[in-house]
Design a protein around this motif. Structure first.
Motif, short mmCIF file in Angstrom:
data_model
loop_
_atom_site.label_atom_id
_atom_site.label_comp_id
_atom_site.label_asym_id
_atom_site.label_seq_id
_atom_site.Cartn_x
_atom_site.Cartn_y
_atom_site.Cartn_z
N LEU A 301 0.83 -1.20 0.00
CA LEU A 301 0.00 0.00 0.00
C LEU A 301 0.86 1.25 0.00
CD1 LEU A 301 -2.86 -0.93 2.50
CD2 LEU A 301 -3.08 -0.53 0.04
N ARG A 302 2.08 1.13 0.52
CA ARG A 302 3.02 2.26 0.51
C ARG A 302 3.43 2.58 -0.93
NH1 ARG A 302 6.02 5.19 3.94
NH2 ARG A 302 8.24 5.49 3.64
N GLY A 303 3.72 1.51 -1.68
CA GLY A 303 4.03 1.71 -3.09
C GLY A 303 2.84 2.21 -3.87
N THR A 304 1.65 1.73 -3.49
CA THR A 304 0.42 2.19 -4.14
C THR A 304 0.22 3.67 -3.90
OG1 THR A 304 -0.55 -0.01 -3.81
CG2 THR A 304 -2.06 1.79 -4.32
N TYR A 305 0.48 4.12 -2.67
CA TYR A 305 0.34 5.53 -2.34
C TYR A 305 1.34 6.37 -3.13
CZ TYR A 305 -0.20 9.72 0.58
OH TYR A 305 -0.43 10.99 1.03
N ALA A 306 2.57 5.87 -3.25
CA ALA A 306 3.58 6.58 -4.04
C ALA A 306 3.12 6.69 -5.49
CB ALA A 306 4.92 5.86 -3.96
N ARG A 311 0.95 9.86 -9.93
CA ARG A 311 -0.13 10.11 -10.89
C ARG A 311 -0.73 11.50 -10.71
NH1 ARG A 311 -3.16 4.31 -10.01
NH2 ARG A 311 -2.04 3.10 -11.60
N ALA A 312 -0.72 11.97 -9.44
CA ALA A 312 -1.28 13.29 -9.14
C ALA A 312 -0.33 14.42 -9.51
CB ALA A 312 -1.64 13.38 -7.66
N GLY A 313 0.87 14.07 -9.99
CA GLY A 313 1.81 15.09 -10.42
C GLY A 313 2.77 15.56 -9.36
N PHE A 314 2.88 14.83 -8.24
CA PHE A 314 3.84 15.21 -7.20
C PHE A 314 5.27 15.05 -7.73
CE2 PHE A 314 0.39 15.53 -4.54
CZ PHE A 314 0.69 15.67 -3.20
N ALA A 315 6.12 16.01 -7.42
CA ALA A 315 7.54 15.90 -7.74
C ALA A 315 8.21 14.98 -6.74
CB ALA A 315 8.19 17.28 -7.69
N VAL A 316 9.42 14.52 -7.07
CA VAL A 316 10.16 13.62 -6.19
C VAL A 316 10.33 14.23 -4.81
CG1 VAL A 316 12.42 12.57 -5.77
CG2 VAL A 316 11.35 12.37 -8.02
N ARG A 317 10.65 15.51 -4.77
CA ARG A 317 10.86 16.18 -3.48
C ARG A 317 9.58 16.17 -2.66
NH1 ARG A 317 10.01 21.08 -1.32
NH2 ARG A 317 11.44 21.77 0.34
N GLU A 318 8.43 16.40 -3.28
CA GLU A 318 7.16 16.41 -2.58
C GLU A 318 6.81 15.03 -2.05
OE1 GLU A 318 4.50 19.79 -4.74
OE2 GLU A 318 5.07 18.07 -5.98
N ILE A 319 7.09 13.99 -2.83
CA ILE A 319 6.84 12.62 -2.36
C ILE A 319 7.76 12.30 -1.19
CG2 ILE A 319 6.88 10.18 -3.02
CD1 ILE A 319 6.21 11.03 -5.86
N ALA A 320 9.00 12.79 -1.25
CA ALA A 320 9.96 12.55 -0.16
C ALA A 320 9.45 13.15 1.14
CB ALA A 320 11.32 13.15 -0.53
N VAL A 321 8.93 14.38 1.07
CA VAL A 321 8.40 15.04 2.27
C VAL A 321 7.19 14.28 2.80
CG1 VAL A 321 7.25 17.12 3.13
CG2 VAL A 321 9.28 17.32 1.66
N THR A 322 6.34 13.83 1.89
CA THR A 322 5.11 13.15 2.30
C THR A 322 5.39 11.81 2.95
OG1 THR A 322 3.92 14.22 0.48
CG2 THR A 322 2.89 12.29 1.48
N GLU A 327 15.23 12.16 -0.95
CA GLU A 327 14.87 12.16 -2.36
C GLU A 327 15.50 10.98 -3.10
OE1 GLU A 327 15.13 15.89 -4.44
OE2 GLU A 327 14.79 17.03 -2.58
N GLU A 328 16.73 10.61 -2.68
CA GLU A 328 17.39 9.47 -3.32
C GLU A 328 16.60 8.18 -3.09
OE1 GLU A 328 20.12 12.73 -2.72
OE2 GLU A 328 18.85 11.63 -1.31
N ARG A 329 16.07 8.05 -1.89
CA ARG A 329 15.30 6.83 -1.59
C ARG A 329 13.97 6.84 -2.33
NH1 ARG A 329 15.37 4.96 4.53
NH2 ARG A 329 14.81 3.01 3.48
N VAL A 330 13.40 8.03 -2.51
CA VAL A 330 12.15 8.10 -3.27
C VAL A 330 12.38 7.69 -4.71
CG1 VAL A 330 10.41 9.67 -4.22
CG2 VAL A 330 11.04 9.82 -1.81
#
Length: 363
Positions: A301-306, A311-322, A327-330
């Motif tokens: 579900l973590r991967g599903t959320y990512a 799909r919603a257009g989040f940048a890598v940095r935004e996904i990292a914060v969320t 960012e490297e791990r994202v």
């Protein structure tokens, strides 16, 4: 033996089985059983009852400086008792093996970094079947986590021992029909469905999801300091921040407030990791998600959320914060979990948007 004590509102009688009395030189001495430890206080006092209760503990006769005593204490803990009967049966066998291997050692051995070599050697007895070897380490790790929580150890040495079994789950995410199977199954409890929806809408790890509290919810986010640090050598915790979208807010409004934690079991108590794992496994089985080649995990579900964020257009940095990652791990998370078709589709969209802009400017 009967003893009488005074409760807050009434007189109560308690039957204490097996208490042995010895009269000597005009005094009466009480023992938990014939040949057992002496009891403190006088019959009819709380001190006496507490002494009797402690003496009857499975580990009361064991030296707590030895690891075997802590294995016995873990067996008598709520963490172990909350496991599903089938899990307890399996874990009991592994606890016996752990006791036979390490029981006579000082518990402080497990605070020595070099001791991980001995643990690896023991685990590697089953290296021909990696999942079994990792299961052995998992049970040992759970005992160590219990001891750390009791303040007898400073850390869990198993946390730094890698698993032998690995699996590539790069193309595994929850599809909508999988989700419907779980949500529409009458055998799955509300508590598990609430948990699944929370993990789906936050991307939290299991350890964070079962600990997140009502006080972590604000107008704009549900956020918590993650249980994992930002790196192997760092003790600094990252914050996982899930935006308070409408679905997440509606979920929090729906979940009853039974404890300080948002998620609770059917008894209204906070989940333990083991208790939740057992209930989740049963729910997945009841929903048919462990059949016909389906191999979905809670962590997926973590991967599903990512994927949803991507799909919603989040940048890598935004996904990292969320998600509370670097960012490297994202980047690795996206490469591992987000379907490659989604990545290619997004790249196509961006290239075509750029080409369209160029044509507009040229015109």
């Amino acid at each position: 033996m009967n003893w009488k004590g005074t409760g807050p509102n009434e007189m109560v009688w308690v039957m204490l089985k097996g208490v042995h009395t010895v009269k000597s030189k005009g005094r009466v001495y009480y023992y938990a059983w014939r040949g057992g430890p002496p009891l403190e206080g006088e019959p009819g006092t709380q001190v006496f009852l507490d002494s009797y209760t402690a003496a009857k503990s499975p580990a009361s006769h064991l030296d707590r400086k030895r690891f075997e005593a802590w294995i016995a204490l873990y067996r008598d803990s709520d963490d172990f008792k909350d496991l599903a009967p089938s899990t307890k049966e399996i874990w009991s066998k592994w606890l016996d093996r752990i006791r036979d291997e390490f029981g006579k050692l000082s518990v402080k051995q497990f605070d020595r970094p070099k001791f991980r070599v001995d643990i690896r050697k023991w685990r590697n007895k089953w290296k021909s079947t990696p999942r079994t070897a990792d299961y052995a380490k998992q049970v040992l790790s759970r005992v160590l986590t219990f001891i750390v929580a009791e303040g007898e150890l400073a850390w869990n040495i198993c946390n730094d021992i890698e698993n032998l079994y690995t699996v590539d789950r790069s193309e595994i995410i929850w599809e909508e029909h999988h989700w419907s199977m779980l949500m529409n199954c009458d055998k799955v409890s509300d508590e598990i469905k609430w948990a699944a929806r929370l993990f789906r809408r936050t991307g939290f790890r299991l350890s964070d999801g079962i600990k997140v509290s009502w006080v972590h919810a604000s107008e704009f986010a549900l956020e918590i300091k993650t249980q994992k640090s930002s790196g192997k050598l760092s003790k600094r915790k990252r914050t996982a921040t899930a935006p308070m979208v409408h679905d997440l807010r509606a979920l929090l409004d729906e979940i009853p407030k039974r404890a300080t934690t948002i998620l609770t079991n059917s008894r209204g108590r906070p989940w333990t990791a083991d208790g939740f794992g057992s209930s989740w496994w049963k729910a997945m089985k009841d929903a048919g998600l462990h059949a016909q080649g389906i191999d979905l995990h809670l962590h997926d579900l973590r991967g599903t959320y990512a994927t949803d964020l991507f799909r919603a257009g989040f940048a890598v940095r935004e996904i990292a914060v969320t998600l509370g990652w670097t960012e490297e791990r994202v980047e690795r998370l996206l490469d591992r979990y987000v379907k490659r078709d989604e990545i290619l589709r997004d790249r196509i969209r961006r290239i075509e948007a750029l080409d369209s802009l160029k044509r507009q400017n040229a015109g």
